[in-house]
Design a protein around this motif. Structure first.
Motif, mmCIF file in Angstrom:
data_model
loop_
_atom_site.group_PDB
_atom_site.id
_atom_site.type_symbol
_atom_site.label_atom_id
_atom_site.label_comp_id
_atom_site.label_asym_id
_atom_site.label_seq_id
_atom_site.Cartn_x
_atom_site.Cartn_y
_atom_site.Cartn_z
ATOM 1 N N ALA A 127 0.887 -1.073 0.195
ATOM 2 C CA ALA A 127 -0.031 0.096 0.075
ATOM 3 C C ALA A 127 0.801 1.124 -0.022
ATOM 4 C CB ALA A 127 -0.888 -0.031 1.305
ATOM 5 N N PHE A 128 1.994 1.385 0.599
ATOM 6 C CA PHE A 128 2.807 2.326 0.770
ATOM 7 C C PHE A 128 3.663 2.598 -0.510
ATOM 8 C CE2 PHE A 128 2.148 1.964 5.563
ATOM 9 C CZ PHE A 128 2.025 3.205 5.746
ATOM 10 N N ALA A 129 4.156 1.365 -1.159
ATOM 11 C CA ALA A 129 4.681 1.444 -2.344
ATOM 12 C C ALA A 129 3.860 2.075 -3.390
ATOM 13 C CB ALA A 129 5.336 0.317 -2.629
ATOM 14 N N THR A 130 2.620 1.581 -3.589
ATOM 15 C CA THR A 130 1.472 1.924 -4.490
ATOM 16 C C THR A 130 1.663 3.541 -4.460
ATOM 17 O OG1 THR A 130 0.687 -0.092 -4.546
ATOM 18 C CG2 THR A 130 -0.606 1.785 -5.240
ATOM 19 N N ALA A 131 1.142 4.100 -2.990
ATOM 20 C CA ALA A 131 0.692 5.249 -2.789
ATOM 21 C C ALA A 131 1.850 6.233 -3.319
ATOM 22 C CB ALA A 131 0.670 5.649 -1.339
ATOM 23 N N THR A 132 3.293 5.697 -3.010
ATOM 24 C CA THR A 132 4.513 6.516 -3.312
ATOM 25 C C THR A 132 4.606 6.738 -5.023
ATOM 26 O OG1 THR A 132 5.920 5.995 -1.485
ATOM 27 C CG2 THR A 132 7.055 6.483 -3.555
ATOM 28 N N ILE A 133 4.224 5.489 -5.765
ATOM 29 C CA ILE A 133 4.618 5.774 -7.091
ATOM 30 C C ILE A 133 3.420 6.711 -7.631
ATOM 31 C CG2 ILE A 133 3.964 4.259 -9.174
ATOM 32 C CD1 ILE A 133 6.195 3.141 -7.779
ATOM 33 N N LEU A 134 2.180 6.782 -6.939
ATOM 34 C CA LEU A 134 1.086 7.712 -7.709
ATOM 35 C C LEU A 134 1.077 8.875 -7.108
ATOM 36 C CD1 LEU A 134 -2.033 5.532 -6.960
ATOM 37 C CD2 LEU A 134 -0.833 5.881 -9.164
ATOM 38 N N GLU A 135 1.959 9.166 -6.085
ATOM 39 C CA GLU A 135 2.224 10.702 -5.589
ATOM 40 C C GLU A 135 3.181 11.257 -6.474
ATOM 41 O OE1 GLU A 135 2.125 9.575 -0.847
ATOM 42 O OE2 GLU A 135 3.805 9.468 -1.526
ATOM 43 N N THR A 136 4.338 10.574 -6.834
ATOM 44 C CA THR A 136 5.080 11.211 -7.806
ATOM 45 C C THR A 136 4.216 11.236 -9.398
ATOM 46 O OG1 THR A 136 6.890 10.115 -6.821
ATOM 47 C CG2 THR A 136 7.404 10.830 -9.017
ATOM 48 N N LEU A 137 3.647 10.434 -9.878
ATOM 49 C CA LEU A 137 3.140 10.442 -10.924
ATOM 50 C C LEU A 137 2.117 11.612 -11.000
ATOM 51 C CD1 LEU A 137 2.256 6.575 -12.063
ATOM 52 C CD2 LEU A 137 4.263 8.143 -12.711
ATOM 53 N N TYR A 138 1.558 11.897 -10.031
ATOM 54 C CA TYR A 138 0.623 12.865 -9.997
ATOM 55 C C TYR A 138 1.302 14.232 -9.907
ATOM 56 C CZ TYR A 138 -3.708 15.791 -8.576
ATOM 57 O OH TYR A 138 -4.422 16.635 -8.524
ATOM 58 N N VAL A 139 2.424 14.327 -9.409
ATOM 59 C CA VAL A 139 3.180 15.484 -9.366
ATOM 60 C C VAL A 139 3.591 15.835 -10.890
ATOM 61 C CG1 VAL A 139 5.283 16.724 -8.844
ATOM 62 C CG2 VAL A 139 4.082 15.641 -7.106
ATOM 63 N N LEU A 140 4.020 14.785 -11.573
ATOM 64 C CA LEU A 140 4.668 14.830 -12.949
ATOM 65 C C LEU A 140 3.517 15.267 -13.888
ATOM 66 C CD1 LEU A 140 6.755 11.794 -12.874
ATOM 67 C CD2 LEU A 140 7.431 14.184 -13.207
ATOM 68 N N LYS A 141 2.284 14.943 -13.567
ATOM 69 C CA LYS A 141 1.023 15.158 -14.480
ATOM 70 C C LYS A 141 0.627 16.445 -14.411
ATOM 71 C CE LYS A 141 -3.743 13.611 -15.529
ATOM 72 N NZ LYS A 141 -4.849 12.684 -14.862
ATOM 73 N N THR A 142 0.549 16.856 -13.141
ATOM 74 C CA THR A 142 -0.226 18.227 -12.887
ATOM 75 C C THR A 142 1.163 19.394 -12.803
ATOM 76 O OG1 THR A 142 0.295 17.828 -10.594
ATOM 77 C CG2 THR A 142 -1.781 17.357 -11.553
ATOM 78 N N LYS A 143 2.376 18.794 -12.927
ATOM 79 C CA LYS A 143 3.410 19.843 -12.781
ATOM 80 C C LYS A 143 3.388 20.640 -11.642
ATOM 81 C CE LYS A 143 4.296 20.139 -17.731
ATOM 82 N NZ LYS A 143 3.361 18.914 -17.961
ATOM 83 N N SER A 144 2.955 20.073 -10.465
ATOM 84 C CA SER A 144 2.670 20.934 -9.295
ATOM 85 C C SER A 144 3.896 21.021 -8.627
ATOM 86 C CB SER A 144 1.799 19.984 -8.352
ATOM 87 O OG SER A 144 1.818 20.568 -7.036
ATOM 88 N N GLN A 145 4.014 21.817 -7.534
ATOM 89 C CA GLN A 145 5.009 22.367 -6.953
ATOM 90 C C GLN A 145 5.514 21.815 -5.587
ATOM 91 O OE1 GLN A 145 7.739 24.217 -8.003
ATOM 92 N NE2 GLN A 145 6.537 24.146 -9.964
ATOM 93 N N ASN A 146 4.128 20.981 -5.032
ATOM 94 C CA ASN A 146 4.092 20.306 -3.942
ATOM 95 C C ASN A 146 3.483 18.892 -4.067
ATOM 96 O OD1 ASN A 146 4.296 22.827 -2.504
ATOM 97 N ND2 ASN A 146 2.230 23.336 -2.997
ATOM 98 N N ILE A 147 4.074 18.030 -3.142
ATOM 99 C CA ILE A 147 3.743 16.487 -3.235
ATOM 100 C C ILE A 147 2.560 16.425 -2.053
ATOM 101 C CG2 ILE A 147 4.348 14.160 -2.575
ATOM 102 C CD1 ILE A 147 7.111 15.185 -3.129
ATOM 103 N N ILE A 148 1.498 15.828 -2.601
ATOM 104 C CA ILE A 148 0.383 15.320 -1.922
ATOM 105 C C ILE A 148 0.491 13.845 -1.416
ATOM 106 C CG2 ILE A 148 -2.075 15.088 -1.534
ATOM 107 C CD1 ILE A 148 -2.174 17.260 -3.695
ATOM 108 N N ASP A 149 0.671 13.845 -0.078
ATOM 109 C CA ASP A 149 0.515 12.415 0.608
ATOM 110 C C ASP A 149 -0.663 11.606 0.425
ATOM 111 O OD1 ASP A 149 3.379 12.438 1.232
ATOM 112 O OD2 ASP A 149 2.886 13.271 3.225
ATOM 113 N N PHE A 150 -0.720 10.219 -0.311
ATOM 114 C CA PHE A 150 -1.979 9.817 -0.487
ATOM 115 C C PHE A 150 -2.024 8.670 0.603
ATOM 116 C CE2 PHE A 150 -1.409 10.566 -5.431
ATOM 117 C CZ PHE A 150 -1.931 11.812 -5.242
ATOM 118 N N SER A 151 -3.287 8.221 0.858
ATOM 119 C CA SER A 151 -3.619 7.413 1.916
ATOM 120 C C SER A 151 -3.214 5.895 1.536
ATOM 121 C CB SER A 151 -5.127 7.417 2.185
ATOM 122 O OG SER A 151 -5.331 6.540 3.129
#
Length: 402
Positions: A204-228
């Motif tokens: 679950a933690f490994a999956t969340a880590t993958i998606l957190e980075t992919l979401y930043v890359l997709k949105t070009k955000s300056q901040n990382i959002i921790d997923f549950s």
């Protein structure tokens, strides 16, 4: 003069009492152990000679530092036996020649290996994968012969290519390795290291880590959002089993079933145990469509290419070794570490790779979920291009958000 000395002593003792907790927090268990080992010179003719008094001092320090209280005298005796064996194991590892890594005694020192497997791992292979492994066993020898023939042809071609290249350009292999570095952390888009505590939900933690980075890359955000990770552990029951293990594909399928949405860690915090799946009052992030693919089994070159092109990669490792349990630093290498997909038992995330110029070893940089006090601030460096060390590329998945 005597009055001043007495007053100073009293003040010193009061200060020590007040700051004893800070003292235990600042001095690691291994530093405390090493102070005894160096003072008593236990290294005698390449063997360790530990007396009962020394072990008792270290045991007392361990119990105080980690607030250990046992239910009975018998349990404490058994925990002490486990601790003593682990203490000897870690100290004897320092006598090994040509070590590329360092171990340390830590908070797991009174755990059995069975407890460690139960609480700190949690990768299980899917039913379909297990079925495919069984179905493919009768084709093993045919594939093996084919691989050997292809490997021989590849080696012959590679030999002539490298010979010709060295003739023209000279041998600059070491110079290339020293600059062979890639790390997603340098782009500040990898979330902080988490601690799964006593729950086998590393997946679950490994999956969340993958998606957190992919979401930043997709949105070009300056901040990382921790997923549950808790949401994945609680709710993805079709293929996953809460604190008793899971994998990346079932986790993604669950999120796709939710419309590609995942709760934030802040709205669905981690509890360290499986709970009833929550659906109300959640702050959901819309990831969009989640796609994923698998790295060809054992292909570390492809693993490196996909890592650079798509982002951090979900991996399984065979972590069934005390070297993982007590890893502190360096490039971990384990002789004859299993690489079969069905042997993978712990999920982590590859975030980069590099080359250690002192050890002269290439390595993978891997994010774990055992807290920041384990390893190199929560990270592991594992030998790269070393025969698929511990199955680094045996069960690896990458993701995409579209």
């Amino acid at each position: 003069m005597k009055t001043y000395r007495i007053l100073f002593t009293v003040i010193l003792l009061i200060g020590l009492c007040r700051h004893s907790e800070g003292l235990f927090n600042s001095i690691s268990l291994q530093d405390y152990v090493d102070s005894f080992v160096d003072a008593a010179k236990f290294k005698i003719e390449e063997k360790l000679s530990l007396n009962d008094s020394t072990i008792s001092h270290i045991w007392s320090y361990f119990k105080t530092k980690y607030n250990r209280v046992y239910s009975s005298i018998d349990e404490e005796k058994e925990r002490f036996r486990v601790f003593r064996d682990h203490l000897r194991y870690v100290l004897e590892s320092k006598l090994e020649k040509l070590r590329t890594y360092e171990l340390e005694l830590n908070e797991f020192a009174d755990w059995t290996l069975e407890e460690f497997d139960l609480f700190k791992k949690g990768l299980i292979i899917s039913t379909s994968l297990r079925r495919n492994i069984i179905d493919n066993q009768h084709h093993y020898h045919l594939r093996r012969i084919k691989r050997i023939l292809n490997k021989r042809r590849y080696k012959n071609k590679r030999f002539f290519r490298e010979w010709f290249s060295n003739l023209i350009h000279g041998n600059d292999k070491n110079n290339n390795q020293s600059t062979d570095l890639f790390d997603w952390r340098t782009k500040s888009i990898v979330s902080s290291v988490k601690n799964q505590l006593k729950c086998g939900c590393c997946y679950a933690f490994a999956t969340a880590t993958i998606l957190e980075t992919l979401y930043v890359l997709k949105t070009k955000s300056q901040n990382i959002i921790d997923f549950s990770a808790q949401q994945i552990a609680d709710c993805s029951s079709n293929g996953n089993n809460g604190c008793s293990g899971g994998n990346f594909p079932p986790s993604v399928r669950y999120l796709l079933g939710q419309g590609g949405k995942i709760a934030t860690e802040a709205s669905y915090p981690y509890a360290g145990k499986k709970q009833t799946c929550q659906t109300n009052n959640l702050n959901q992030i819309d990831l969009g469509n989640i796609e994923y693919g698998a790295i060809p089994e054992g292909d570390e070159k492809n693993l490196a290419e996909v890592l650079m092109n798509y982002g951090p990669i979900f991996i399984g490792l065979d972590a069934d070794s005390k070297r993982f349990m007590f890893y502190k630093s360096g490039v971990l290498q384990i002789k004859n570490c299993p690489t079969r997909r069905q042997d993978m038992d712990h999920a982590m995330v590859v975030v980069g790779y590099g080359y250690d110029n002192i050890l002269k070893i290439p390595y993978w940089t891997i994010k774990n979920s055992w807290g920041t006090k384990w390893g190199e601030h929560g990270y592991l460096r594992l030998a790269k291009d070393s025969g698929n060390m511990c199955g680094i590329a045996s069960m690896a998945y990458y993701g995409k958000l579209t």
